[in-house]
Design an enzyme around this catalytic site. Structure first.
Site, PDB file in Angstrom:
ATOM      1  N   ASP A 152       0.810  -1.222   0.000  1.00  0.00           N
ATOM      2  CA  ASP A 152       0.000   0.000   0.000  1.00  0.00           C
ATOM      3  C   ASP A 152       0.842   1.271   0.000  1.00  0.00           C
ATOM      4  O   ASP A 152       0.466   2.290   0.580  1.00  0.00           O
ATOM      5  CB  ASP A 152      -0.965   0.008   1.212  1.00  0.00           C
ATOM      6  CG  ASP A 152      -1.841  -1.234   1.233  1.00  0.00           C
ATOM      7  OD1 ASP A 152      -2.232  -1.683   0.144  1.00  0.00           O
ATOM      8  OD2 ASP A 152      -2.121  -1.746   2.328  1.00  0.00           O
ATOM      9  N   LYS A 202       1.784   2.056  -5.184  1.00  0.00           N
ATOM     10  CA  LYS A 202       2.281   1.485  -6.448  1.00  0.00           C
ATOM     11  C   LYS A 202       1.311   1.762  -7.593  1.00  0.00           C
ATOM     12  O   LYS A 202       1.721   2.008  -8.719  1.00  0.00           O
ATOM     13  CB  LYS A 202       2.464  -0.044  -6.294  1.00  0.00           C
ATOM     14  CG  LYS A 202       3.492  -0.422  -5.240  1.00  0.00           C
ATOM     15  CD  LYS A 202       3.564  -1.922  -5.032  1.00  0.00           C
ATOM     16  CE  LYS A 202       2.345  -2.509  -4.383  1.00  0.00           C
ATOM     17  NZ  LYS A 202       2.098  -2.090  -2.987  1.00  0.00           N
ATOM     18  N   GLY A 205      -4.746  -4.138  -3.672  1.00  0.00           N
ATOM     19  CA  GLY A 205      -5.712  -3.073  -3.939  1.00  0.00           C
ATOM     20  C   GLY A 205      -4.896  -1.867  -4.342  1.00  0.00           C
ATOM     21  O   GLY A 205      -4.173  -1.307  -3.518  1.00  0.00           O
ATOM     22  N   HIS A 206      -4.921  -1.513  -5.614  1.00  0.00           N
ATOM     23  CA  HIS A 206      -4.102  -0.411  -6.121  1.00  0.00           C
ATOM     24  C   HIS A 206      -5.018   0.757  -6.491  1.00  0.00           C
ATOM     25  O   HIS A 206      -5.868   0.625  -7.364  1.00  0.00           O
ATOM     26  CB  HIS A 206      -3.283  -0.867  -7.328  1.00  0.00           C
ATOM     27  CG  HIS A 206      -2.233  -1.881  -6.960  1.00  0.00           C
ATOM     28  ND1 HIS A 206      -1.321  -2.379  -7.853  1.00  0.00           N
ATOM     29  CD2 HIS A 206      -1.949  -2.475  -5.775  1.00  0.00           C
ATOM     30  CE1 HIS A 206      -0.520  -3.237  -7.231  1.00  0.00           C
ATOM     31  NE2 HIS A 206      -0.881  -3.320  -5.980  1.00  0.00           N
ATOM     32  N   GLN A 265       1.826  -6.222  -3.511  1.00  0.00           N
ATOM     33  CA  GLN A 265       2.417  -6.441  -2.185  1.00  0.00           C
ATOM     34  C   GLN A 265       3.765  -5.709  -2.104  1.00  0.00           C
ATOM     35  O   GLN A 265       3.909  -4.683  -2.724  1.00  0.00           O
ATOM     36  CB  GLN A 265       2.550  -7.945  -1.868  1.00  0.00           C
ATOM     37  CG  GLN A 265       1.202  -8.619  -1.629  1.00  0.00           C
ATOM     38  CD  GLN A 265       0.464  -8.963  -2.904  1.00  0.00           C
ATOM     39  OE1 GLN A 265       1.000  -9.624  -3.764  1.00  0.00           O
ATOM     40  NE2 GLN A 265      -0.757  -8.528  -3.035  1.00  0.00           N
TER      41      GLN A 265
HETATM   42  P1  GDP Z   1      -0.758   0.332  -3.535  1.00  0.00           P
HETATM   43  O1  GDP Z   1      -1.369  -0.930  -3.049  1.00  0.00           O
HETATM   44  O2  GDP Z   1       0.720   0.387  -3.340  1.00  0.00           O
HETATM   45  O3  GDP Z   1      -1.150   0.691  -4.932  1.00  0.00           O
HETATM   46  O4  GDP Z   1      -1.353   1.487  -2.593  1.00  0.00           O
HETATM   47  P2  GDP Z   1      -2.897   1.651  -2.125  1.00  0.00           P
HETATM   48  O5  GDP Z   1      -3.657   2.209  -3.264  1.00  0.00           O
HETATM   49  O6  GDP Z   1      -3.397   0.428  -1.470  1.00  0.00           O
HETATM   50  O7  GDP Z   1      -2.736   2.699  -0.948  1.00  0.00           O
HETATM   51  C1  GDP Z   1      -2.163   3.940  -1.155  1.00  0.00           C
HETATM   52  C2  GDP Z   1      -3.190   5.012  -0.735  1.00  0.00           C
HETATM   53  O8  GDP Z   1      -2.545   6.261  -0.636  1.00  0.00           O
HETATM   54  C3  GDP Z   1      -4.301   5.211  -1.744  1.00  0.00           C
HETATM   55  O9  GDP Z   1      -5.467   5.568  -1.068  1.00  0.00           O
HETATM   56  C4  GDP Z   1      -3.789   6.365  -2.606  1.00  0.00           C
HETATM   57  O10 GDP Z   1      -4.834   7.105  -3.211  1.00  0.00           O
HETATM   58  C5  GDP Z   1      -3.085   7.179  -1.570  1.00  0.00           C
HETATM   59  N1  GDP Z   1      -1.925   7.961  -2.046  1.00  0.00           N
HETATM   60  C6  GDP Z   1      -0.979   7.614  -2.955  1.00  0.00           C
HETATM   61  N2  GDP Z   1      -0.012   8.565  -3.015  1.00  0.00           N
HETATM   62  C7  GDP Z   1      -0.376   9.521  -2.130  1.00  0.00           C
HETATM   63  C8  GDP Z   1       0.235  10.742  -1.703  1.00  0.00           C
HETATM   64  O11 GDP Z   1       1.305  11.129  -2.141  1.00  0.00           O
HETATM   65  N3  GDP Z   1      -0.436  11.454  -0.727  1.00  0.00           N
HETATM   66  C9  GDP Z   1      -1.614  11.046  -0.183  1.00  0.00           C
HETATM   67  N4  GDP Z   1      -2.193  11.785   0.746  1.00  0.00           N
HETATM   68  N5  GDP Z   1      -2.210   9.895  -0.573  1.00  0.00           N
HETATM   69  C10 GDP Z   1      -1.584   9.151  -1.515  1.00  0.00           C
HETATM   70  P1  IMO Z   2      -0.976  -4.175  -2.270  1.00  0.00           P
HETATM   71  O1  IMO Z   2      -0.564  -4.691  -3.637  1.00  0.00           O
HETATM   72  C1  IMO Z   2      -0.858  -4.730   2.051  1.00  0.00           C
HETATM   73  C2  IMO Z   2      -0.838  -8.880   3.499  1.00  0.00           C
HETATM   74  C3  IMO Z   2      -2.026  -9.370   4.269  1.00  0.00           C
HETATM   75  C4  IMO Z   2      -1.362 -10.365   5.201  1.00  0.00           C
HETATM   76  C5  IMO Z   2      -0.283 -10.980   4.304  1.00  0.00           C
HETATM   77  C6  IMO Z   2      -0.692 -12.309   3.670  1.00  0.00           C
HETATM   78  O2  IMO Z   2      -2.252  -3.423  -2.277  1.00  0.00           O
HETATM   79  O3  IMO Z   2       0.164  -3.444  -1.634  1.00  0.00           O
HETATM   80  P2  IMO Z   2      -2.337 -12.939   1.680  1.00  0.00           P
HETATM   81  O4  IMO Z   2      -3.812 -12.719   1.519  1.00  0.00           O
HETATM   82  O5  IMO Z   2      -1.512 -12.310   0.604  1.00  0.00           O
HETATM   83  O6  IMO Z   2      -1.978 -14.383   1.895  1.00  0.00           O
HETATM   84  O7  IMO Z   2      -1.965 -12.191   3.060  1.00  0.00           O
HETATM   85  O8  IMO Z   2      -0.035 -10.033   3.286  1.00  0.00           O
HETATM   86  N1  IMO Z   2      -1.145  -8.309   2.163  1.00  0.00           N
HETATM   87  C7  IMO Z   2      -1.093  -7.001   1.874  1.00  0.00           C
HETATM   88  N2  IMO Z   2      -0.862  -5.932   2.662  1.00  0.00           N
HETATM   89  N3  IMO Z   2      -1.040  -4.558   0.721  1.00  0.00           N
HETATM   90  C8  IMO Z   2      -1.249  -5.625  -0.086  1.00  0.00           C
HETATM   91  O9  IMO Z   2      -1.291  -5.510  -1.436  1.00  0.00           O
HETATM   92  C9  IMO Z   2      -1.329  -6.908   0.483  1.00  0.00           C
HETATM   93  N4  IMO Z   2      -1.542  -8.149  -0.009  1.00  0.00           N
HETATM   94  C10 IMO Z   2      -1.413  -8.988   1.032  1.00  0.00           C
HETATM   95  O10 IMO Z   2      -2.660  -8.323   4.967  1.00  0.00           O
HETATM   96  O11 IMO Z   2      -0.705  -9.688   6.232  1.00  0.00           O
HETATM   97 MG    MG Z   3      -2.913  -1.595  -1.756  1.00  0.00          MG
END
Ligand code: GDP
Ligand code: IMO
Ligand code: MG
Length: 426
Positions: A13, A16, A40-41, A224
């Site tokens: 998270d 990416k 979840g991207h 991840q």
């Molecule tokens: P990913 O899994 O690496 O793609 O990241 P996620 O989407 O799960 O979580 C990143 C969260 O941070 C999302 O809600 C994005 O909209 C938010 N986000 C990304 N870059 C920034 C930033 O520079 N500032 C803020 N405030 N939010 C950001």
């Molecule tokens: P993105 O791509 C954050 C974590 C789960 C758990 C561990 C194993 O959005 O960054 P799994 O279901 O993969 O067997 O769970 O990995 N986990 C993540 N944490 N971002 C993710 O994906 C994750 N995908 C799995 O919470 O701790």
């Molecule tokens: Mg994510």
């Protein structure tokens, strides 16, 4: 033309999705190389939020060919739902390609993921319960069903039959559950899912190689992150694939010499969902502020993310494991109100100092972070567009992280929007 990898450097998270979307402007192909719908991207475009699970983050651009690589585990129901949801919002997914070698998540994988988590009790890992671990386990045990099996009903039914001969007794005898009806599962996969997935299935390895040879630019998008990596993460609190840059080679079918840029995405602090060690974890006010300002709830599962200070020890290790060329630092704006910001520059345990994570997990569990404190900037960064818009204290923070980690920070995120970033130069 060489490929670029986007990789998470912490526990997921990091942003990416946002970075991939940003870079995809100048790319031709975006390949997801591992994971499944545990990811979840998020991409935010003009106030519209897209939360992608399986479809690569370049999909919003019509010029991009999104590819689901062989290293991904695919739940076809989720993929279809995601494509339909995107279509409903005007995003065309007809260009999507899915590797025939990607493995399928089957109903027993989800069920076993839920059951094993429950049976582990307080030792549970906190998985996303999406069936990811059991699907990769079957892949390694060579009893998995692949996307290409959807194209051949006879083979699909045979393989499912073999799988259920083992899975059903486990469900019934170990977990006291009802066995699965093989014919019903096969009908659903072959009659409902196969017609929707079949037109997308192809030889993604040849496609990627042809694109690279033709000078087209290819981005390999990781899910991840480094410390959730099956081999290099905080085992057993990890996912069941290899998110590190090396995983891009196996998961997309390219050799290491075809990659020349590896961009590590790091938050300006650290978060983690699920169980496992987290040396810089904070509680109380700081954690509440990070959760609230950073909206630190899982994109996917809605769970509150654990939060803590930036950890340079982890990042140094991420630099080595991924051979990072640069770091994209996200969510700097989340730290805006803090009068003091802390950075973990080393660990201490048993009288020893660590610049890199100790290899022994029980030592990692008892390390104490060594912090350097810096003045916060206490200004709103969200509308910054150039380096000169960043206050000196914010620039010092980024420079300090960069020095500690030994890698350049090139992009700094100041908000979730597609355009909320600053090109950084020390
Ligand atoms: P990913 O899994 O690496 O793609 O990241 P996620 O989407 O799960 O979580 C990143 C969260 O941070 C999302 O809600 C994005 O909209 C938010 N986000 C990304 N870059 C920034 C930033 O520079 N500032 C803020 N405030 N939010 C950001
Ligand atoms: P993105 O791509 C954050 C974590 C789960 C758990 C561990 C194993 O959005 O960054 P799994 O279901 O993969 O067997 O769970 O990995 N986990 C993540 N944490 N971002 C993710 O994906 C994750 N995908 C799995 O919470 O701790
Ligand atoms: Mg994510």
């Amino acid at each position: 033309m060489p490929a670029t990898v986007v990789v998470g450097t912490q526990w997921g998270d990091e942003g990416k999705g946002k970075l991939t979307d940003l870079l995809a402007r100048d790319m031709d192909v975006v390949v997801r190389y591992q994971g499944g719908h545990n990811a979840g991207h998020t991409i935010v475009v003009g106030g519209e939020v897209f939360a992608l699970q399986l479809v690569p983050s370049g999909v919003l651009y019509p010029h991009i060919t999104p590819v689901i690589g062989n290293g991904v585990v695919v739940d076809p129901a989720v993929l279809i739902e995601e494509m339909d949801a995107l279509a409903g919002r005007g995003v065309d997914t007809a260009r999507l390609m899915v590797s025939g070698n990607a493995h399928l998540i089957m109903p027993y994988h989800q069920e076993l993921d839920r059951l094993t988590e429950r049976f582990l009790g307080r030792n549970s890992l906190g998985t996303t319960k999406r069936g990811i671990g059991p699907a990769y386990a079957d892949k390694a045990a060579r009893v998995g069903l692949r996307v290409q099996d959807l194209l051949d009903p006879k083979i699909f039914r045979q393989k499912l039959d073999v799988a259920l001969r083992e899975k059903n007794p486990i469900l019934a005898k170990v977990y006291n559950r009802l066995p699965l009806d093989g014919a019903a599962v096969a009908d659903r996969y072959l009659d409902e899912y196969a017609p929707r997935i079949a037109p997308l299935v192809g030889d993604t390895v040849s496609f990627v190689h042809e694109a690279l040879s033709a000078g087209r630019s290819v981005l390999l998008e990781g899910a991840q992150a480094t410390f959730l990596d099956l081999d290099h993460g905080t085992y057993p609190f990890v996912t069941s694939s290899n998110p590190i840059a090396g995983g891009a080679c196996t998961g997309a079918g390219v050799g290491p010499r075809q990659i020349d840029t590896v961009i590590g995405v790091a938050k300006a602090y650290v978060t983690r969902v699920g169980a496992g060690p987290f040396p810089t974890e904070c509680e109380g006010e700081v954690s509440d502020l990070l959760v609230e300002r950073g909206h630190e709830f899982g994109t996917n599962t809605g769970r509150r993310r654990r939060c803590g200070w930036f950890d340079a020890v982890m990042l140094r290790q991420a630099v080595r494991l991924n051979s990072l060329s640069e770091v994209a630092l996200t969510k700097l704006d989340v730290l805006d109100p803090l009068p003091v910001v802390k950075v973990c520059v080393g660990y201490e345990a048993d009288g020893e100092r660590f610049e890199y994570p100790p290899y022994h997990q029980s030592v990692l569990h008892r390390v104490r972070p060594v912090y350097e404190e810096m003045a916060g900037w206490q200004e709103d960064l969200s509308s910054a567009t150039t380096l000169s818009d960043l206050p000196e204290a914010a620039r010092s923070y980024v420079r300090f992280l960069s020095e500690q980690v030994g890698t350049e920070v090139r992009l700094v995120g100041v908000g979730p929007g597609r355009d909320q970033f600053v090109h950084f130069a020390a």
